[in-house]
Scaffold this motif. Sequence first.
Motif, PDB file in Angstrom:
ATOM      1  N   ALA A   1       0.754  -1.321   0.125  1.00  0.00           N
ATOM      2  CA  ALA A   1       0.044  -0.085   0.123  1.00  0.00           C
ATOM      3  C   ALA A   1       1.189   1.140  -0.394  1.00  0.00           C
ATOM      4  O   ALA A   1       0.495   2.486  -0.629  1.00  0.00           O
ATOM      5  CB  ALA A   1      -0.931  -0.175   1.246  1.00  0.00           C
ATOM      6  N   ASP A   2       2.413   1.196   0.486  1.00  0.00           N
ATOM      7  CA  ASP A   2       2.909   2.176   0.326  1.00  0.00           C
ATOM      8  C   ASP A   2       2.907   3.315   1.600  1.00  0.00           C
ATOM      9  O   ASP A   2       1.908   4.391   0.708  1.00  0.00           O
ATOM     10  CB  ASP A   2       3.335   2.939  -0.953  1.00  0.00           C
ATOM     11  CG  ASP A   2       4.688   3.938  -1.283  1.00  0.00           C
ATOM     12  OD1 ASP A   2       5.626   3.481  -0.492  1.00  0.00           O
ATOM     13  OD2 ASP A   2       4.658   4.763  -1.771  1.00  0.00           O
ATOM     14  N   CYS A   3       1.848   3.502   2.724  1.00  0.00           N
ATOM     15  CA  CYS A   3       1.154   3.694   3.076  1.00  0.00           C
ATOM     16  C   CYS A   3       2.251   4.217   4.684  1.00  0.00           C
ATOM     17  O   CYS A   3       3.533   3.334   5.080  1.00  0.00           O
ATOM     18  CB  CYS A   3       0.142   3.246   4.637  1.00  0.00           C
ATOM     19  SG  CYS A   3      -0.203   4.642   5.577  1.00  0.00           S
ATOM     20  N   LYS A   4       2.999   5.810   4.414  1.00  0.00           N
ATOM     21  CA  LYS A   4       4.209   6.033   4.842  1.00  0.00           C
ATOM     22  C   LYS A   4       3.553   6.129   6.256  1.00  0.00           C
ATOM     23  O   LYS A   4       4.553   5.719   7.476  1.00  0.00           O
ATOM     24  CB  LYS A   4       4.245   7.572   4.596  1.00  0.00           C
ATOM     25  CG  LYS A   4       4.739   7.419   3.291  1.00  0.00           C
ATOM     26  CD  LYS A   4       5.283   9.205   2.903  1.00  0.00           C
ATOM     27  CE  LYS A   4       6.006   9.043   1.648  1.00  0.00           C
ATOM     28  NZ  LYS A   4       5.150   8.492   0.028  1.00  0.00           N
ATOM     29  N   ALA A   5       2.989   6.234   7.113  1.00  0.00           N
ATOM     30  CA  ALA A   5       2.145   5.901   8.600  1.00  0.00           C
ATOM     31  C   ALA A   5       1.843   4.497   8.914  1.00  0.00           C
ATOM     32  O   ALA A   5       2.014   4.267  10.509  1.00  0.00           O
ATOM     33  CB  ALA A   5       0.548   6.890   8.834  1.00  0.00           C
ATOM     34  N   LEU A   6       2.338   3.570   8.609  1.00  0.00           N
ATOM     35  CA  LEU A   6       2.389   2.575   8.435  1.00  0.00           C
ATOM     36  C   LEU A   6       3.509   2.368   8.893  1.00  0.00           C
ATOM     37  O   LEU A   6       4.642   1.808   8.440  1.00  0.00           O
ATOM     38  CB  LEU A   6       1.872   1.257   7.154  1.00  0.00           C
ATOM     39  CG  LEU A   6       1.846   0.082   7.783  1.00  0.00           C
ATOM     40  CD1 LEU A   6       0.689  -0.090   8.720  1.00  0.00           C
ATOM     41  CD2 LEU A   6       1.391  -1.437   6.018  1.00  0.00           C
ATOM     42  N   ALA A   7       3.662   1.937  10.796  1.00  0.00           N
ATOM     43  CA  ALA A   7       4.679   1.706  11.166  1.00  0.00           C
ATOM     44  C   ALA A   7       4.805  -0.183  11.433  1.00  0.00           C
ATOM     45  O   ALA A   7       6.031   0.172  11.369  1.00  0.00           O
ATOM     46  CB  ALA A   7       4.552   1.804  12.868  1.00  0.00           C
ATOM     47  N   GLU A   8       3.613  -0.904  11.152  1.00  0.00           N
ATOM     48  CA  GLU A   8       4.049  -2.573  11.754  1.00  0.00           C
ATOM     49  C   GLU A   8       2.605  -3.274  10.889  1.00  0.00           C
ATOM     50  O   GLU A   8       1.822  -2.421  11.056  1.00  0.00           O
ATOM     51  CB  GLU A   8       4.382  -2.518  13.202  1.00  0.00           C
ATOM     52  CG  GLU A   8       4.427  -4.507  13.064  1.00  0.00           C
ATOM     53  CD  GLU A   8       4.828  -5.119  14.634  1.00  0.00           C
ATOM     54  OE1 GLU A   8       6.643  -4.754  15.291  1.00  0.00           O
ATOM     55  OE2 GLU A   8       4.735  -4.084  15.638  1.00  0.00           O
ATOM     56  N   ILE A   9       3.084  -4.006  10.275  1.00  0.00           N
ATOM     57  CA  ILE A   9       2.037  -4.856   9.896  1.00  0.00           C
ATOM     58  C   ILE A   9       1.966  -6.796  11.535  1.00  0.00           C
ATOM     59  O   ILE A   9       3.325  -7.019  11.068  1.00  0.00           O
ATOM     60  CB  ILE A   9       2.222  -5.494   8.995  1.00  0.00           C
ATOM     61  CG1 ILE A   9       1.827  -4.304   7.402  1.00  0.00           C
ATOM     62  CG2 ILE A   9       0.831  -6.565   8.525  1.00  0.00           C
ATOM     63  CD1 ILE A   9       1.798  -4.281   6.171  1.00  0.00           C
ATOM     64  N   ARG A  10       1.329  -6.843  11.865  1.00  0.00           N
ATOM     65  CA  ARG A  10       1.957  -8.479  12.535  1.00  0.00           C
ATOM     66  C   ARG A  10       0.479  -9.373  12.597  1.00  0.00           C
ATOM     67  O   ARG A  10      -0.198  -9.023  12.155  1.00  0.00           O
ATOM     68  CB  ARG A  10       1.909  -7.922  13.794  1.00  0.00           C
ATOM     69  CG  ARG A  10       1.616  -6.921  14.757  1.00  0.00           C
ATOM     70  CD  ARG A  10       1.897  -6.790  15.567  1.00  0.00           C
ATOM     71  NE  ARG A  10       0.841  -6.306  16.517  1.00  0.00           N
ATOM     72  CZ  ARG A  10       1.036  -4.475  16.670  1.00  0.00           C
ATOM     73  NH1 ARG A  10       2.083  -3.847  16.143  1.00  0.00           N
ATOM     74  NH2 ARG A  10      -0.080  -3.991  17.210  1.00  0.00           N
ATOM     75  N   GLY A  11       0.812 -10.160  12.928  1.00  0.00           N
ATOM     76  CA  GLY A  11      -0.036 -11.424  13.141  1.00  0.00           C
ATOM     77  C   GLY A  11      -0.497 -12.420  13.010  1.00  0.00           C
ATOM     78  O   GLY A  11       0.946 -12.601  12.341  1.00  0.00           O
ATOM     79  N   TYR A  12      -0.701 -13.591  13.533  1.00  0.00           N
ATOM     80  CA  TYR A  12      -1.270 -15.268  12.952  1.00  0.00           C
ATOM     81  C   TYR A  12      -1.849 -15.482  12.359  1.00  0.00           C
ATOM     82  O   TYR A  12      -2.890 -14.368  12.495  1.00  0.00           O
ATOM     83  CB  TYR A  12      -1.199 -16.273  14.454  1.00  0.00           C
ATOM     84  CG  TYR A  12       0.220 -16.569  14.773  1.00  0.00           C
ATOM     85  CD1 TYR A  12       1.600 -16.543  14.165  1.00  0.00           C
ATOM     86  CD2 TYR A  12       0.323 -15.592  16.201  1.00  0.00           C
ATOM     87  CE1 TYR A  12       2.819 -16.288  15.620  1.00  0.00           C
ATOM     88  CE2 TYR A  12       1.688 -15.778  16.656  1.00  0.00           C
ATOM     89  CZ  TYR A  12       2.877 -16.102  16.336  1.00  0.00           C
ATOM     90  OH  TYR A  12       3.812 -16.028  16.986  1.00  0.00           O
ATOM     91  N   GLY A  13      -2.414 -15.717  11.199  1.00  0.00           N
ATOM     92  CA  GLY A  13      -3.116 -16.210  10.421  1.00  0.00           C
ATOM     93  C   GLY A  13      -3.698 -14.954   9.756  1.00  0.00           C
ATOM     94  O   GLY A  13      -3.599 -14.019   9.328  1.00  0.00           O
ATOM     95  N   SER A  14      -5.321 -14.714  10.665  1.00  0.00           N
ATOM     96  CA  SER A  14      -6.244 -14.194   9.865  1.00  0.00           C
ATOM     97  C   SER A  14      -6.519 -13.136  11.366  1.00  0.00           C
ATOM     98  O   SER A  14      -7.863 -12.341  11.298  1.00  0.00           O
ATOM     99  CB  SER A  14      -7.829 -14.059   9.450  1.00  0.00           C
ATOM    100  OG  SER A  14      -7.725 -14.476   8.216  1.00  0.00           O
ATOM    101  N   MET A  15      -6.145 -13.298  12.122  1.00  0.00           N
ATOM    102  CA  MET A  15      -5.613 -12.199  13.379  1.00  0.00           C
ATOM    103  C   MET A  15      -4.823 -10.980  13.752  1.00  0.00           C
ATOM    104  O   MET A  15      -3.744 -11.284  13.970  1.00  0.00           O
ATOM    105  CB  MET A  15      -5.129 -12.849  14.485  1.00  0.00           C
ATOM    106  CG  MET A  15      -5.844 -12.193  16.078  1.00  0.00           C
ATOM    107  SD  MET A  15      -5.934 -12.477  17.791  1.00  0.00           S
ATOM    108  CE  MET A  15      -6.560 -11.264  18.810  1.00  0.00           C
ATOM    109  N   MET A  16      -5.140 -10.257  12.246  1.00  0.00           N
ATOM    110  CA  MET A  16      -3.741  -9.347  11.500  1.00  0.00           C
ATOM    111  C   MET A  16      -4.059  -8.063  12.747  1.00  0.00           C
ATOM    112  O   MET A  16      -4.792  -7.195  12.332  1.00  0.00           O
ATOM    113  CB  MET A  16      -3.994  -9.073   9.899  1.00  0.00           C
ATOM    114  CG  MET A  16      -3.101 -10.446   9.803  1.00  0.00           C
ATOM    115  SD  MET A  16      -1.766 -11.281   9.646  1.00  0.00           S
ATOM    116  CE  MET A  16      -1.141  -9.769   8.775  1.00  0.00           C
TER     117      MET A  16
END
Length: 419
Positions: free
Chosen positions: A337-352
Amino acid sequence: MSNSDVHRRRLQATPRGVGVMCDFYAVKAENATVWDQHGREYTDFAAGIAVLNTGHRHPKVMAAVQQQLECFTHTAFQIIPYENYIHLAERLNALVPISGPVKTTFFSTGAEAVENAVKIARAATGRPGIIAFTGAFHGRTNMTMSLTGKVVPYKTGFGPFASPVFHARYPNALHKVSVSDALDSLEAIFRSDISPQQVAAIIFEPVQGEGGFYDAPPEFVVALRELCDRHGILLIADEIQSGFARTGKLFSSDYYAVQPDIITMAKSLAGGFPLSAVSGRAEVMDAPEPGGLGGTYAGSPPAIAAALAVLDIIEEEALCSRANQLGSRLKQTLQRADCKALAEIRGYGSMMAAEFNDAAGKPSAEIAKAIQQQALEKGLILLTCGVYGNVIRFLYPLTIPDAQFEDALALLAGILREH
């Protein structure tokens, strides 16, 4: 009647303490779609706060409940028992990641499950103390508020709280809390607040829910297990939000090499019907005296029937595998998404989850709220969470149709590019 008319009635009839996110009112729902009274469709990525892993009104859940309604609606299990309660307990005993003989009892809400897990732990150990963690959410009753590690809005104005309850730090690499820091905070509690010999249980969420979808590092869980064994403390895993295929396994505890003594569960257990459960090692669960556990509506027959159907659906529709597939597609969308405000993506499976910071690198609830609001205006329902309110969590039904899921991801990607 317009949404604004119903809104005025709501403000007059219900207290302001019941916060409401959406400005529309549901009249119909099916799988991952909700309709308001004007016929507008919304894609539901909230799922009743993680209650609908099998979607709104799954046909097998509806059929099971209808069949039960033809028999009886209520007897109170502790007055007149019924076989389905026992059948569901047997199935969960075989499924929960606890070795050896296991027993299960049922209640109505997640908070009730946690309250009763604490009661069982105290009865089993003869000790009063409970340790929870910062960022935890365990419920809204007095005891579970005490365990919850987030003040606003859950604890504001509601003290004093139950004791003796203490909070250790939960490991969180993004916010610079290491596993060592978290373990040191436990030792600090033992040195300054309560002796480990007076602690009945440590309760933790393998993946924090309201706290921000932070997962417990494997080495931390192993260390917790070792610490509990060393001091005769019971380990309680709160799987109320993370259970029933959400993380790509039936329980998130399945990811770890060690096991808890007690597991609490609720939310997606019964596909939209109020049901919770406590499962644990048989000798621990048998500690309370007869009559010490229960409740008028505990293990409601329609909810029990729904839960048996949910377990069938998870297996028959391979929802653990589907959770991983959907979560992978969501993660790719967030990464691209090239979102500058996005600091972290995390999670297992669909608990994202996606966490957002401002230009200075500080947590930004404002950005998360803006994304949530833009999505809602375009027909996509999202939830925020986190101690700072700067996290968006994704809780779509695992049964969502592929085309609807892709449309929602495309909409989300477009919004993220604006930030």
